[in-house]
Scaffold this motif. Sequence first.
Motif, PDB file in Angstrom:
ATOM      1  N   LEU A   1       3.090  11.681 -10.253  1.00 55.89           N
ATOM      2  CA  LEU A   1       3.909  11.178  -9.148  1.00 55.89           C
ATOM      3  C   LEU A   1       5.140  12.038  -8.899  1.00 55.89           C
ATOM      4  CD1 LEU A   1       3.946   7.280  -9.466  1.00 55.89           C
ATOM      5  CD2 LEU A   1       2.706   8.717  -7.861  1.00 55.89           C
TER       6      LEU A   1
ATOM      7  N   LEU B   1      -0.029   8.655 -13.624  1.00 58.33           N
ATOM      8  CA  LEU B   1       1.346   8.348 -13.174  1.00 58.33           C
ATOM      9  C   LEU B   1       2.266   9.562 -13.326  1.00 58.33           C
ATOM     10  CD1 LEU B   1       2.065   4.739 -14.501  1.00 58.33           C
ATOM     11  CD2 LEU B   1       1.621   5.465 -12.155  1.00 58.33           C
TER      12      LEU B   1
ATOM     13  N   PHE C   1       6.875  10.846  -0.754  1.00 49.30           N
ATOM     14  CA  PHE C   1       6.456   9.553  -0.211  1.00 49.30           C
ATOM     15  C   PHE C   1       5.345   9.760   0.832  1.00 49.30           C
ATOM     16  CE2 PHE C   1       6.846   5.990   2.732  1.00 49.30           C
ATOM     17  CZ  PHE C   1       6.794   4.944   1.847  1.00 49.30           C
ATOM     18  N   PRO C   2       4.283   9.007   0.828  1.00 49.47           N
ATOM     19  CA  PRO C   2       3.991   7.816   0.031  1.00 49.47           C
ATOM     20  C   PRO C   2       3.271   8.094  -1.297  1.00 49.47           C
ATOM     21  CG  PRO C   2       2.381   7.982   1.789  1.00 49.47           C
ATOM     22  CD  PRO C   2       3.248   9.189   1.874  1.00 49.47           C
ATOM     23  N   ARG C   3       3.391   9.298  -1.812  1.00 49.87           N
ATOM     24  CA  ARG C   3       2.916   9.637  -3.157  1.00 49.87           C
ATOM     25  C   ARG C   3       1.462   9.222  -3.407  1.00 49.87           C
ATOM     26  NH1 ARG C   3       7.826  10.841  -6.255  1.00 49.87           N
ATOM     27  NH2 ARG C   3       9.614   9.951  -5.227  1.00 49.87           N
ATOM     28  N   ARG C   4       0.571   9.739  -2.580  1.00 48.87           N
ATOM     29  CA  ARG C   4      -0.867   9.458  -2.734  1.00 48.87           C
ATOM     30  C   ARG C   4      -1.498  10.465  -3.697  1.00 48.87           C
ATOM     31  NH1 ARG C   4      -0.681   5.365  -2.193  1.00 48.87           N
ATOM     32  NH2 ARG C   4      -0.283   4.095  -0.389  1.00 48.87           N
ATOM     33  N   PHE C   5      -2.463  10.018  -4.486  1.00 52.23           N
ATOM     34  CA  PHE C   5      -3.174  10.925  -5.383  1.00 52.23           C
ATOM     35  C   PHE C   5      -4.325  11.623  -4.646  1.00 52.23           C
ATOM     36  CE2 PHE C   5      -1.600   7.832  -8.697  1.00 52.23           C
ATOM     37  CZ  PHE C   5      -0.658   8.703  -9.204  1.00 52.23           C
TER      38      PHE C   5
ATOM     39  N   ILE D   1       0.846  -1.205   0.000  1.00 51.29           N
ATOM     40  CA  ILE D   1       0.000   0.000   0.000  1.00 51.29           C
ATOM     41  C   ILE D   1       0.881   1.255   0.000  1.00 51.29           C
ATOM     42  CG2 ILE D   1      -1.631   1.360   1.400  1.00 51.29           C
ATOM     43  CD1 ILE D   1      -2.912  -1.362   2.203  1.00 51.29           C
ATOM     44  N   MET D   2       1.920   1.251   0.827  1.00 50.48           N
ATOM     45  CA  MET D   2       2.785   2.447   0.908  1.00 50.48           C
ATOM     46  C   MET D   2       3.499   2.734  -0.406  1.00 50.48           C
ATOM     47  SD  MET D   2       4.631   2.897   4.536  1.00 50.48           S
ATOM     48  CE  MET D   2       5.297   1.270   4.673  1.00 50.48           C
ATOM     49  N   PHE D   3       3.925   1.669  -1.070  1.00 50.73           N
ATOM     50  CA  PHE D   3       4.712   1.852  -2.295  1.00 50.73           C
ATOM     51  C   PHE D   3       3.883   1.613  -3.564  1.00 50.73           C
ATOM     52  CE2 PHE D   3       8.023   1.211   0.843  1.00 50.73           C
ATOM     53  CZ  PHE D   3       8.986   2.113   0.446  1.00 50.73           C
ATOM     54  N   TYR D   4       2.557   1.506  -3.431  1.00 50.92           N
ATOM     55  CA  TYR D   4       1.728   1.070  -4.565  1.00 50.92           C
ATOM     56  C   TYR D   4       1.974   1.881  -5.844  1.00 50.92           C
ATOM     57  CZ  TYR D   4      -2.261   0.265  -7.555  1.00 50.92           C
ATOM     58  OH  TYR D   4      -3.039   0.005  -8.655  1.00 50.92           O
ATOM     59  N   ASN D   5       1.873   3.195  -5.734  1.00 51.08           N
ATOM     60  CA  ASN D   5       1.991   4.024  -6.947  1.00 51.08           C
ATOM     61  C   ASN D   5       3.390   3.944  -7.557  1.00 51.08           C
ATOM     62  OD1 ASN D   5      -0.634   4.998  -7.292  1.00 51.08           O
ATOM     63  ND2 ASN D   5      -0.354   6.457  -5.616  1.00 51.08           N
ATOM     64  N   GLU D   6       4.401   3.872  -6.689  1.00 51.18           N
ATOM     65  CA  GLU D   6       5.775   3.759  -7.207  1.00 51.18           C
ATOM     66  C   GLU D   6       5.996   2.392  -7.859  1.00 51.18           C
ATOM     67  OE1 GLU D   6       8.884   5.724  -4.534  1.00 51.18           O
ATOM     68  OE2 GLU D   6       7.075   5.703  -3.303  1.00 51.18           O
TER      69      GLU D   6
END
Lengths: 274, 250
Positions: free
Chosen positions: B105, B102, B110-114, A152-157
């Motif tokens: 980003l 994307l 971090f944690p790079r939430r939208f 979840i923490m690294f999902y987008n990366e």
Amino acid sequence: MDLNEMLSYGFMQRALIGGSLIAILCSVLGVFLVLRRLSLIGDGLAHVTFGSVALTLLFRLQSVYMTLAVIPVVLASALGILKLAQKARIYGDAAIGMVSAIGIATGVLLASVAGGFNVDLFSYLFGNILSISSSELAIAAGLFVIVIAGVIMFYNELFASTFDEELAKSSGLDTDRINAVLVLLTALTVVLAMKVVGIMLISALLILPAVTALQVAKGFKAAIISAAAIGVGTVICGISVSFVLNLPTGATIVIINFVVFLLAFALRGLLRHS
Amino acid sequence: MTDKALTVQNLCAGYHGTEVLQDVSFTVNPGDYVGICGPNGSGKSTMIKIILGLLAPTSGAISVLGKPLGGFHDWRRIGYLPQGLQFFNPHFPATVDEVIRLGRLSAKKFPRRFTKDDTRAVEQTMEWMGISHIRGKMIGELSGGLRQRVLLARALVNDPALLVMDEPTTALDPETRESFYKLIFEMNREKKVTVLLVTHDTATIGKYASHLLYLDKKVIFYGSFDDFCNSTEMTGFFGEHGQHLVCHRH
């Protein structure tokens, strides 16, 4: 035998819960691994675990210490696969193959030095999901929380890096760190789940639900959720069928996964033609 | 004083002992549209990758948007459009909407939430590019031209100050290529985005770009198209026919 009777057994309850937790972990990680063409990393790391367990058996370590001793070796091997692929100019599948072969060879050699194969060692190869103990279930639950939190923490990366590593880098993402996170989460899953479900089932759960989901999913998040649902569904179905028909559980789960894959493949073909 | 969009000074680079770029220097002003041309192996793509921080140079200095590259972290201000995806998998399960998102980003920590702002930016970009109707389509189902449009939308979703493109039209048919060039040109004019475009299409680029950088490991020419077309030195280098090919549509 009815459903109530089956669920009344403690070992069945533990198998269904533990199996589902491990299925979700493997399926979610599997989507990233399959799309990065690293799907055999689970198999490779499981073989390294096999070699490491042989080492701990040689020193006659107790089960708890055994797991603690194996974890750093497998985590280091996971990073080793990444480094080999990046620095030694070889493809990821070759790096996995190398580390896997070394792992299994070390296991066999050490088992031989120790005076023959040990039954405990083989339990790591094939596992037995129906014999999950309460403490193993607790380990699976702890592992589930850690790995899912990591995803979840690294999902987008992880998504960006899986889609295209160069584009992700050009956006300022540290793709080396993201790759390391993925293989370390996979390594942790493999080590802690292997005693419970065995090499064969881990490898199958990392690959089959993911490739099935990729046949039908419309979107990345949809692929992750579908893979997890397929993983849980096939594990529950496999455990139940194997219990009723008195079949080997791991093998039943794998075959059911394959049947579901064939159905998804056919469905995709039908949708395309229509 | 306005910061330069890009300053490249005495840049040298190479692979495995072979020099690919030799003492390359040039400066790009904000709002410029620079077409980068040169033969195969002339170091165009290598230079672009160095500017984007994907490769390290052997020597030289680069400043991007007024900051030295080594200390540059504001990647949301740079949009990048490659020739194609590195290892494009036509079965990759990503929708157009997910791919464009994307691009946001790079503006996140971090944690790079939208957030809702990201959704709004994605929608506005899709609308401006005329691709809102394919937002739910899978990226692998699109034609080459539409796929490049989506990747361009991904590069533009942060409203970058500098857009870097590496042969983005190579796989496109002539009609799609022309409309792609027009889109970039409009964006350069309307949004004042500085553009660096690597291309082999020397016959077309003169119609749209304001400047030409001709590389062949070192800088053969850098300046405005007018200067290039009036340069007798370049006539000597390319021949009259070669120079005419670049200049006839300018």
